[in-house]
Design an enzyme around this catalytic site. Structure first.
Site, PDB file in Angstrom:
ATOM      1  N   LYS A  69      -1.108  10.984  -6.289  1.00 51.82           N
ATOM      2  CA  LYS A  69      -0.574   9.654  -6.244  1.00 51.82           C
ATOM      3  C   LYS A  69       0.743   9.523  -6.729  1.00 51.82           C
ATOM      4  CE  LYS A  69      -2.240   4.989  -8.080  1.00 51.82           C
ATOM      5  NZ  LYS A  69      -3.277   4.499  -8.836  1.00 51.82           N
ATOM      6  N   SER A 142      -5.560   0.702  -6.361  1.00 54.73           N
ATOM      7  CA  SER A 142      -4.064   1.067  -5.948  1.00 54.73           C
ATOM      8  C   SER A 142      -3.867   2.395  -5.396  1.00 54.73           C
ATOM      9  CB  SER A 142      -3.038   0.892  -7.227  1.00 54.73           C
ATOM     10  OG  SER A 142      -3.529   1.723  -7.983  1.00 54.73           O
ATOM     11  N   SER A 166      -8.631   1.436  -9.674  1.00 55.50           N
ATOM     12  CA  SER A 166      -7.928   2.073  -8.569  1.00 55.50           C
ATOM     13  C   SER A 166      -8.073   3.533  -8.043  1.00 55.50           C
ATOM     14  CB  SER A 166      -6.294   2.074  -9.125  1.00 55.50           C
ATOM     15  OG  SER A 166      -5.837   0.887  -8.920  1.00 55.50           O
TER      16      SER A 166
HETATM   17  N1  GLN Z   1      -6.940  -3.806  -9.200  1.00 55.25           N
HETATM   18  C1  GLN Z   1      -6.714  -3.628 -10.538  1.00 55.25           C
HETATM   19  C2  GLN Z   1      -5.354  -4.232 -10.806  1.00 55.25           C
HETATM   20  O1  GLN Z   1      -4.730  -4.585  -9.870  1.00 55.25           O
HETATM   21  C3  GLN Z   1      -6.606  -2.291 -10.795  1.00 55.25           C
HETATM   22  C4  GLN Z   1      -5.478  -1.456 -10.651  1.00 55.25           C
HETATM   23  C5  GLN Z   1      -5.440  -0.024 -11.176  1.00 55.25           C
HETATM   24  O2  GLN Z   1      -6.535   0.449 -11.481  1.00 55.25           O
HETATM   25  N2  GLN Z   1      -4.335   0.617 -11.333  1.00 55.25           N
HETATM   26  O3  GLN Z   1      -4.909  -4.343 -11.909  1.00 55.25           O
END
Ligand code: GLN
Length: 478
Positions: A69, A142, A166
């Site tokens: 990532k 994400s 994410s």
């Molecule tokens: N969807 C969650 C957010 O928008 C998780 C994001 C993440 O785990 N980086 O905060």
């Protein structure tokens, strides 16, 4: 898959170079449609392949194509965090998790919601990653790029980061395995920080065994991360029987007055998987976790608060995009920070509000108190059961653009995942079936540092569900 490929490498049926060629070819074929990669790194990939072929030592993940990532630092390679703010930033050092994946062939850095703020990769400042099962749908987020890359064979495995889901949610959306370790199990050193009390790097793979292999490597205390924990790392790669274990099924997860919008197909697949557990000799216990319902609002106070503090470093001076001819210092900040994406700005605003004097007690402090209650409730639940099960997300992959006008409906996607982050416990998503032709993720949560139970349960279920054999992803249309 990692083990099988390394056996082939050992027996000289294939070389690392040939493996790299095959996966880079897949990237050429599929990535123009899927847009999973921010940066493709053939030079680095082939350079490592050559070293591995010469040394002929195959351990860990050496000789295996991997993707990372793009919020994880790899020395001398661009790190954008998929934000325009870091368009030209080159990492000066390796993240600890990257060092620990020595010998892995880097295919490239994958797309994410800018700075990992999101659940669909639509918040990337560059492009939207498509779901390989249906390119009109999001890959999740994400870590959407990492999940799409692994699902479509553009990497054997990938790393994602999980602050509120994410790793698990995109893995669920793309039909692959995603594991969020215990907070402190894997080092955060070298990640672009989001919520420092929640961030966790972890694997996205096509099998449970691969998840165990990667977790084994990235686990362990790190002097560069004071929050990493010096605790014994068991051998995750041997799986034990789960017969006689107890699984908790929180009744709140299925209560429509508490959790809105649980898709009927998701519910059906998840409950069918619970039946499989019973067949495998697991006792199902209904548990009640009333505080878990507050995990989402707590998350959306604590995370933006930590984000607003972490984002101050992108001031146009120390890091990131700089305006070249500012009128004065304030103008430098203002114009440099204008390159932040909308969701990034939104979270900075919300975080600053929650932390400002006068509101601090009402929001941040209150959220921290409820966080403690959620942690205690989690500990109490694990006095009764060995692990907790439920859906990874309320819906399968949603349409591109479907949730972009309404940040709150996007935040609701995280309802099942954030509890594990708030409590710092490990959790996994494994594919358990399809709903409307799209993969459904099954979530397993265990107590702190008990990834072993999660992997044992996942392995047993994986054999029983045989997802990969039952549903093959048709890549010919891409
Ligand atoms: N969807 C969650 C957010 O928008 C998780 C994001 C993440 O785990 N980086 O905060």
């Amino acid at each position: 898959m990692i083990k099988t490929l390394q056996d082939k490498l050992k027996n000289k049926e294939i070389s690392s170079r040939e493996l790299a060629e095959e996966y880079f070819r897949n990237i050429e074929k599929y990535d123009p449609t899927l847009q999973a990669f921010m940066t493709v790194t053939p030079e680095r990939g082939f350079e490592t392949a050559e070293e591995i072929d010469k040394a002929g030592v195959y351990e860990g993940v050496s000789g295996i194509p991997m993707a990372l990532k793009d919020n994880i630092s790899v020395k001398d390679i661009r790190l954008t965090a998929s934000s325009r703010m870091l368009e030209e930033y080159i990492s000066p050092y390796d993240a600890t998790v990257v060092k620990r994946l020595k010998g892995g062939l880097l295919m490239g850095k994958t797309n994410l919601d800018a700075f990992a703020f999101g659940a669909s990769t639509e918040n990337s400042g560059y492009m939207v990653t498509k779901n390989p099962w249906n390119t009109k749908k999001v890959a999740g987020g994400s870590s959407g790029g990492s999940a799409a890359a692994v699902a479509s064979g553009m990497a054997v495995f990938a790393l994602g980061t999980d602050t509120g889901g994410s790793i698990r949610q995109p893995a669920g959306f793309c039909g692959v395995v995603g594991l969020k370790p215990t907070y402190g199990r894997s080092s955060r050193y070298g990640l672009a920080a989001m919520g420092s009390s929640l961030d966790c790097p972890g694997p996205i793979t096509t099998s449970v065994e691969d998840a165990a292999i990667v977790l084994q490597l990235i686990s362990g205390v790190d002097p560069m991360d004071a929050t990493s924990v010096d605790i014994q790392v068991p051998d995750f790669r041997v799986f034990e029987s789960i017969k006689g274990k107890k699984a908790g099924l929180p009744k709140e997860f299925f209560d429509p007055s508490l959790v809105e919008g649980l898709d009927a197909g998701v519910k059906e697949q998840v409950l069918a998987t619970v039946k499989r557990l019973q067949k495998l000799g697991v006792e199902i216990v209904e548990v009640s976790m009333p505080y878990s319902v507050f995990a989402l609002p707590v998350y959306y106070i604590i995370t933006p608060s930590e984000i607003s503090a972490n984002m101050t470093r992108y001031d146009g001076i120390r890091y990131g995009h700089t305006t070249l001819h500012p009128e004065d210092l304030l103008d430098l900040y203002k114009t440099s920070r204008a390159s932040f994406e909308d969701e990034v700005k939104r979270r900075i605003f919300v975080g600053n509000y929650a932390l400002s004097s006068g509101y601090y007690d009402a929001y941040y402090n209150k959220a921290m108190q409820v966080r403690t209650l959620i942690i205690e409730e989690m500990h109490k639940t694990f006095e009764k059961v060995d692990f907790i099960v439920g859906p990874t997300s309320p819906t399968p992959a949603f349409g591109i653009g479907e949730n972009t006008d309404n940040p709150v409906s996007m935040y609701l996607e995280d309802i099942y995942t954030v509890t594990a982050n708030i409590a710092g416990v490990p959790a996994i998503s494994i594919p358990c079936g399809l709903s409307d032709g799209l993969p459904v993720g099954f979530q397993i949560i265990a107590k702190q540092f008990d990834e072993k139970t999660i992997l044992d349960v996942s392995f047993a279920l994986e054999q029983d569900i045989a997802f990969a054999k039952s549903y093959t992803l048709d890549l010919t249309k891409l």
